[in-house]
Design an enzyme around this catalytic site. Structure first.
Site, PDB file in Angstrom:
ATOM      1  CE  LYS A 142      -4.450  -1.464   1.820  1.00 23.77           C
ATOM      2  NZ  LYS A 142      -4.264  -2.912   2.096  1.00 23.77           N
ATOM      3  CD  GLU A 179     -11.026   5.562   1.707  1.00 24.88           C
ATOM      4  OE1 GLU A 179     -10.720   6.714   1.341  1.00 24.88           O
ATOM      5  OE2 GLU A 179     -10.580   4.540   1.158  1.00 24.88           O
ATOM      6  CB  SER A 216      -0.370  -8.225  -1.246  1.00 31.03           C
ATOM      7  OG  SER A 216      -1.140  -9.086  -0.421  1.00 31.03           O
TER       8      SER A 216
HETATM    9  C1  LIG Z   1      -5.076  -3.888   1.573  1.00 29.66           C
HETATM   10  C2  LIG Z   1      -4.434  -5.163   1.261  1.00 29.66           C
HETATM   11  C3  LIG Z   1      -4.854  -5.966   0.171  1.00 29.66           C
HETATM   12  C4  LIG Z   1      -6.052  -5.643  -0.656  1.00 29.66           C
HETATM   13  O1  LIG Z   1      -6.021  -4.437  -1.361  1.00 29.66           O
HETATM   14  P1  LIG Z   1      -5.770  -4.371  -2.913  1.00 29.66           P
HETATM   15  O2  LIG Z   1      -6.074  -2.966  -3.276  1.00 29.66           O
HETATM   16  O3  LIG Z   1      -6.713  -5.348  -3.558  1.00 29.66           O
HETATM   17  O4  LIG Z   1      -4.369  -4.751  -3.167  1.00 29.66           O
HETATM   18  C5  LIG Z   1      -4.149  -7.124  -0.102  1.00 29.66           C
HETATM   19  N1  LIG Z   1      -3.089  -7.511   0.659  1.00 29.66           N
HETATM   20  C6  LIG Z   1      -2.671  -6.766   1.704  1.00 29.66           C
HETATM   21  C7  LIG Z   1      -1.509  -7.257   2.492  1.00 29.66           C
HETATM   22  C8  LIG Z   1      -3.322  -5.583   2.047  1.00 29.66           C
HETATM   23  O5  LIG Z   1      -2.895  -4.871   3.099  1.00 29.66           O
END
Ligand SMILES: *Cc1c(COP(=O)(O)O)cnc(C)c1O
Length: 393
Positions: A89, A111, A377
């Site tokens: 993020k 938000e 992610s």
């Molecule tokens: C917020 C988050 C997501 C989901 O958000 P996307 O906008 O779909 O990427 C996925 N993995 C992690 C670790 C997150 O913090």
């Protein structure tokens, strides 16, 4: 066919900017300037410098040997979990704080639902010494105490949304109201590839550093830039958009999007938007979203807070509709098992969102010589309590 946004922010039939008249000046200023600003050498230089020295990029592209052996295919993990703050993020919030500075804004609003985007926003505001207000539903504030504490430590003001269901949707309404009232000095940092044009395209461009790196890293390791498949979990869709970005128009690369089935697609407790969604408008964008027959948005459910979103960004709606991407949905149980499996095979504790992407290997077969890149992610530290409760650790 192109899978990128056109100049009005449409991906096929999805996208656009469906906003109240009073918000028009704000988004219009951004729309007119975002591409030009992103292409300025001084902007690019500062963005890549911060990604390198502050976020810790490039993140490794790691060949998971034991994981690969288990599933009889070649699996690389793109280690977004190693970014500062523990997930992808921050790539976007760094980009947007620099954008805000270029636009002469000295106040940031955001938000947040689970608090991850709020923390990533508060982080970059502290970095730049810019005032930060994060709207968060009163219920979420109670549920996500550690992230609320993080935001406060980072100097942000967390304002509770007290109306409606007192969750993400209501926090978003409050943030939009704030933006309408403060059009001159305030920039609104949206946390995924959602919202009115130009947000989905702008956020995808900031996150595209992920696939930009995959290309040269895979070339170094395998002698080719293109994997056979690139896999990512989809909440709003920003980590996925970043992992797919430079492969979108190259049909030799298979795209796999993984959604949260929650307790099962047919249980009423799910967040599998492609399977359950219908065309509608959410947060200023035409896309697929989960709704009742008379168009009320239904509450999504997933064990993972980051995938618990009733819609999906317009890029992903288009990838689904056009058949460019394969969509797979994964239940809570399968995701939790896959998370623990990565811990034991590779010594990496993944975020539960990322665990959804890892779970597909139990149900989808790949060839032994296929190269599959999975975007990891985020890291699992934030989810420790959920892992503890689930497995009785
Ligand atoms: C917020 C988050 C997501 C989901 O958000 P996307 O906008 O779909 O990427 C996925 N993995 C992690 C670790 C997150 O913090």
């Amino acid at each position: 066919m192109s899978y990128h946004a056109n100049e009005k922010g449409y991906y096929g039939e999805f996208g656009g900017a469906f906003i109240p008249e009073m918000l028009y000046p704000n988004t219009e200023e951004l729309r007119r300037q975002y591409i030009q600003i992103m292409q300025e050498p001084s902007f690019k230089e500062e963005f890549s410098k911060l990604l390198k020295d502050y976020v810790g990029r490039p993140t490794p592209l790691y060949f998971g040997e034991r994981f690969s052996n288990k599933y009889h295919t070649k699996v690389y993990l793109k280690r977004e979990d190693l970014c500062h703050t523990g997930a992808h993020k921050v790539n976007n919030t760094i980009g947007q704080i620099l954008m805000a500075k270029k636009l002469g804004k000295n106040r940031i609003i955001a938000e947040t639902g689970a608090g991850q985007h709020g923390v990533a926003t508060a982080t970059v505001c502290a970095l730049m010494g810019i005032e930060c207000v994060v709207y968060m539903g009163e219920i979420d504030i109670a549920r996500q105490a550690p992230n609320v504490a993080r935001m406060k430590m980072l100097g942000a003001e967390v304002r509770p949304a007290l109306s409606g269901s007192r969750t993400l949707k209501d926090a978003t309404n409050e943030a939009i109201r704030d933006w309408i009232n403060n059009p001159v000095d305030t920039h609104y940092i949206i946390g995924s590839v959602v919202g009115p044009h130009p947000y989905p395209d702008m956020v995808a461009r900031f996150q595209s550093v992920i696939s930009e790196e995959i290309k040269w890293q895979l070339k170094e390791k395998e002698g080719r830039e293109n994997p056979d498949y690139v896999v990512a979990c989809v909440g709003g869709g920003s980590n996925a958009a970043g992992a797919y970005y430079h492969y979108l128009d190259n049909e030799e690369v298979g795209i796999i999007a993984v959604e949260a089935a929650g307790k099962g697609i047919d249980t009423g407790e799910s967040a599998a938007t492609s399977a359950l969604g219908k065309v509608g408008i959410i947060h200023g964008s035409k896309t697929l979203l989960m709704q009742t027959t008379d168009g009320q948005i239904t509450e999504p459910y997933s064990i993972s807070a980051g995938l618990d979103y009733p819609g999906v960004g317009p890029m992903h709606a288009h990838l689904y509709r056009s058949g460019r991407a394969e969509f797979i949905s994964i239940t809570d149980d399968d995701a939790m098992k896959a998370g623990l499996n990565l811990c034991k095979t590779e010594g990496i504790i993944p975020a539960i969102e990322s665990s959804h992407a890892l779970a597909i290997f139990e149900q989808r077969k790949f060839n032994p010589d296929d190269i599959v890149v999975v975007n990891l992610s985020g890291r699992g530290d934030k989810d420790l309590e959920t892992y503890i409760d689930y497995f009785g650790l």
